[in-house]
Scaffold this active site. Structure first.
Site, PDB file in Angstrom:
ATOM      1  N   ARG A 173       0.824  -1.281   0.162  1.00 24.11           N
ATOM      2  CA  ARG A 173       0.071   0.075   0.057  1.00 24.11           C
ATOM      3  C   ARG A 173       0.996   1.213   0.018  1.00 24.11           C
ATOM      4  O   ARG A 173       1.588   1.437   0.879  1.00 24.11           O
ATOM      5  CB  ARG A 173      -0.862   0.029   1.086  1.00 24.11           C
ATOM      6  CG  ARG A 173      -1.601   1.109   1.441  1.00 24.11           C
ATOM      7  CD  ARG A 173      -2.551   1.773   0.439  1.00 24.11           C
ATOM      8  NE  ARG A 173      -3.379   2.689   0.696  1.00 24.11           N
ATOM      9  CZ  ARG A 173      -4.254   3.686   0.103  1.00 24.11           C
ATOM     10  NH1 ARG A 173      -4.293   3.185  -1.241  1.00 24.11           N
ATOM     11  NH2 ARG A 173      -4.933   4.479   0.594  1.00 24.11           N
TER      12      ARG A 173
ATOM     13  N   HIS B 192     -10.693  -5.614   5.956  1.00 28.86           N
ATOM     14  CA  HIS B 192      -9.779  -6.071   4.871  1.00 28.86           C
ATOM     15  C   HIS B 192      -9.441  -7.354   4.419  1.00 28.86           C
ATOM     16  O   HIS B 192      -8.733  -7.638   3.667  1.00 28.86           O
ATOM     17  CB  HIS B 192      -8.289  -6.066   6.066  1.00 28.86           C
ATOM     18  CG  HIS B 192      -7.987  -4.562   6.404  1.00 28.86           C
ATOM     19  ND1 HIS B 192      -8.578  -3.792   7.456  1.00 28.86           N
ATOM     20  CD2 HIS B 192      -7.369  -3.483   5.809  1.00 28.86           C
ATOM     21  CE1 HIS B 192      -8.275  -2.681   7.772  1.00 28.86           C
ATOM     22  NE2 HIS B 192      -7.350  -2.365   6.690  1.00 28.86           N
TER      23      HIS B 192
END
Length: 782
Positions: free
Chosen positions: A516, A695
């Protein structure tokens, strides 16, 4: 000779090559060998840049496929036993499963690295942790660097920092008891490095910037007596704050050198120099590793020259911390205007700044006259630019009163006014704001930015996505819908693009965690809101439903924390400028009929100074900034906020003082552990603890969420409890999103029925909580 070095370099690549290679590997589109080749290419490129810039040694060991703490656990062999992995034979696939989870085991926990927006994987320790050794990747990388002709400085996370930042859930077990096991493991590593002919090893102990308890302080001397005898010279690296309070300890440690951060704590140099041991190197971290402003080289040199006179060749020059927190290469920025670009330096350029300072110290200012002149010109340009200051913003800030940072009435009166018109059922349901950002959404946004899609067509495409999100929420039965944020690229960037005082880069990416990456905006001047930013989107969404549409905004502290912030005024002032801009948006949303407004502050705790003695001042201005943003509305307008992935237990009074009507928090991965603290504190307003982890693509069953709702009802009165996911849903797909929300609604209906019937909420056997892996990012930036 003065040595020039950096504490570490970003690993992602100037074009995020590592991210794309890792994600291809995860999808099965690249082999381990292909991924390894990308990593090797990046390491070699970054080492070459360090050498070409003029640094004397290159950092090795700063590269990680996912995270440096996870790398250290793999190196030590300190892996969670629940995975059943052989640390010495750990594959890359298994390595990633530690950080992301797999079908049988949840991911290791993840949290913020000190006060940065970087997230590390939290090691799991218990009394049986053996530190018997693991992968030899570090030694391979050292051999790789030396084969390229580089002088090598290995970088390790120090043993005490590793233990301190780890977590154990064993009752009555003190992780400091493991020190006698971990020190021999580190000594074995250092001895292997000595056998390879390594002279210096950087060993990072950033916990020295904290207010350590006596037992942790006492551990340093025996640990470093043992490690100091391993046959290499140790450079003990600290950063992120002053270590003056530990000066006696540091001076006495049997290490060859100490690095200090002179960007975050410049005054410590004058405090430490008089008593600095004659036999120790002092590495001066004068180039900012955490921001993007070009250094004022003349000023930095003035700081160093006095130290050079005192220390001679015992002075080294370095970045303040690892350059991990900086974008990679300013040369890639071909669309920034020349003036603004002249004020900036990314990681590659910071290497050059370090080298210039070294040359000046070694050969005098005349040797770098051209570089100093260019730096002086950039500093003058920035200080005098008309783009920086806005008199109207300054006047408004100066006129802020106490009344501007408080709602008109207390929560109880506001809650009554809100319930009168909202007419929500018990345990109202909502989401955190974002819905799936599909390929079509991203493609339309990219085409619009490239000028390939007309504005009217782009608006129509986003309205269609908003309509889809509202229709799906109506079908599911959510009580307070959201518009889904289809038009938003990022929760900070989206607002920064519409605020004065912000600039944007094309390639200013930094790693947030794993693969990320985020591209923080640059706050270079006074902040204001020229025009409304979200009102028309929210107004359109509200027209599609009779239910109360929730407006979605990012809070001032989070915008501040997740941007590269100007360093020519206090952060407090910049936060208040942003707060006034958000306040204007809140007032306009209310006027447009949006009377439930969420102002997200996931970075609120992240901004805490490292030392508790500095907390009160931060919490005062950060809380004030939020209240300024939220307090321009009438009692019946309901203000929400959202926070995630931080430990809030020790700042709950400050969170309560923010006075949001409703707070939603991430709690599912900790099995509602955080909520218990809110209960003990008796949090006074309404609260929505997340009942499932967003998630994971896995759809949690009804009974799993019902169990968490039951735990929440043990802590929060039903009339003040909301039901929602942990965070935003933008990284999920629609099928799993709809299925998970349907189960959330089913669990809520069962909980409501139990309350209505006066019975204890019963959860089926076998629904024991299990945390789940994150495979993307939440709706929050970090």
């Amino acid at each position: 000779m003065t040595i020039a070095h950096a504490l570490g370099f970003p690993r992602i690549g100037a074009q995020r090559e590592l991210k794309f290679a890792v994600e291809a590997f995860w999808r099965g589109e690249a082999s381990e060998a292909e991924l390894s080749a990308v990593g090797s290419t990046l390491r070699r490129r970054h080492w070459a840049w360090q050498k070409e810039a003029g640094l004397d040694v290159v950092a090795v060991g700063d590269f990680a496929w996912y995270d440096q703490m996870l790398n250290t656990a793999a190196l030590l062999g300190a892996l969670p036993g629940r995975f059943g992995f052989d640390a010495k034979a750990l594959s890359l696939k298994q390595y990633f499963e530690l950080g992301r989870g797999n079908a049988g085991q949840p991911a290791m926990e993840m949290t913020k690295w000190f006060d940065t927006n970087y997230h590390y994987i939290v090691p799991e320790l218990d009394a049986a942790t053996a530190f018997d050794g693991g992968v030899d990747w570090l030694f391979y990388e050292i051999d790789e660097a030396r084969s390229q002709g580089h002088a090598v400085k290995p970088v390790l996370v120090g043993p005490l920092t590793f233990l301190y930042l780890s977590k154990t859930k064993s009752a009555g077990f003190d992780k400091l008891d493991l020190v006698n096991k971990i020190v021999p493991a580190y000594r074995r590593i250092l001895e292997k490095l000595a056998a390879r002919g390594i002279e210096w090893v950087q060993i990072d102990e950033p916990i020295l910037a904290l207010e350590l308890s006596a037992d942790w302080q006492a551990a340093f001397a025996p640990v470093y007596r043992e490690l100091g005898a391993a046959g290499v010279k140790l450079l003990l690296a600290t950063y992120f704050d002053s270590v003056v309070e530990h000066s006696a300890l540091i001076n006495a440690l049997p290490v060859a050198g100490v690095h200090i951060d002179l960007v975050r704590a410049p005054a410590q140099l004058d405090a430490l120099l008089p008593g600095w041991p004659a036999d120790k190197i002092l590495s001066a971290g004068v180039i900012d590793g955490r921001n993007i402003w070009a250094a004022d080289l003349s000023a930095k040199l003035g700081q160093l020259e006095a130290a050079k006179a005192r220390l001679g060749d015992k002075l080294w020059v370095a970045s303040s911390c690892s350059l991990l927190h900086s974008p990679v290469d300013l040369d890639s920025e071909d669309q920034l205007d020349a003036e603004l670009k002249s004020w900036l330096a990314f990681a590659k350029q910071k290497l050059g700044e370090i080298a210039v300072l070294k040359r000046a110290l070694e050969s005098g200012r005349d040797a770098v006259a051209a570089e100093l002149a260019a730096s002086d010109a950039a500093a003058r340009s920035r200080a005098t630019s008309r783009r920086i200051h806005n008199a109207a913003v300054g006047t408004r800030l100066a006129g802020l009163s106490d009344a501007d940072s408080a709602r008109s009435n207390a929560y109880e009166q506001r809650a009554a006014a809100q319930r009168a018109w909202l007419k929500l059922p018990l345990l109202p349901t909502t989401t955190i704001g974002s819905f799936p950002q599909t390929k079509d959404i991203r493609a339309a946004r990219a085409a619009f930015k490239r000028g390939e899609l007309a504005e009217a067509n782009y608006v129509a495409a986003m309205q269609a996505e908003i309509r889809l999100a509202v229709e799906k929420q109506e079908a599911l039965g959510l009580d307070v819908p959201v518009h889904g944020e289809a038009e938003r690229n990022d929760m900070v960037e989206y607002f920064g693009e519409q605020l004065a005082g912000f600039a944007f880069t094309r390639f200013g990416w930094v790693q947030s965690y794993g693969s990320r990456c985020v591209k923080p905006p640059v706050i270079f001047g006074d902040v204001s809101r020229p025009t409304p930013m979200t009102v028309e989107w929210s107004r359109y969404a509200q027209s599609l439903t009779a239910k109360p549409m929730k407006g979605m905004l990012t809070g001032p502290v989070t915008i501040l924390q997740w941007s590269f912030v100007r360093d020519d005024q206090p952060r407090r002032d910049t936060a208040l400028q942003i707060a006034l801009a958000i306040r204007d948006e809140v007032v306009d949303l209310e006027a447009a009929g949006i009377k439930v407004i969420q102002i997200d502050e996931p970075a609120f705790r992240e901004g805490l100074p490292l030392k508790r003695s500095d907390w009160d001042a931060y919490l005062e201005w950060a809380g004030r900034a939020f209240r300024v943003s939220a307090s321009g509305v009438v009692d019946s307008t309901q203000i929400h906020t959202h926070m995630c992935y931080s430990e809030f237990n020790d700042i709950l009074p400050a969170i309560a003082a923010m006075d949001a009507d409703v707070i939603t928090i991430e709690t599912s991965r900790s099995d509602m552990e955080l909520l218990e603290a809110f209960g003990e504190f008796a949090y006074p307003n309404e609260i929505g603890p997340g009942v499932y982890d967003i998630h994971s693509p896995r759809v949690p069953p009804v009974d799993e969420m019902l169990r968490l709702i039951a735990k929440a009802l043990d802590v929060v009165p039903a009339e003040r409890l909301w039901i929602n996911p942990d965070c935003g849903l933008k990284t999920r797909g629609w099928p799993e999103t709809e299925a998970a929300l349907a189960n959330m609604l089913a669990a809520t209906r069962e909980a409501r029925a139990a309350i209505a019937e006066g019975r204890k909420l019963v959860v089926a056997a076998g629904s024991a909580y299990k945390a789940h892996a994150h495979s993307g990012d939440c709706g929050c930036n970090g």
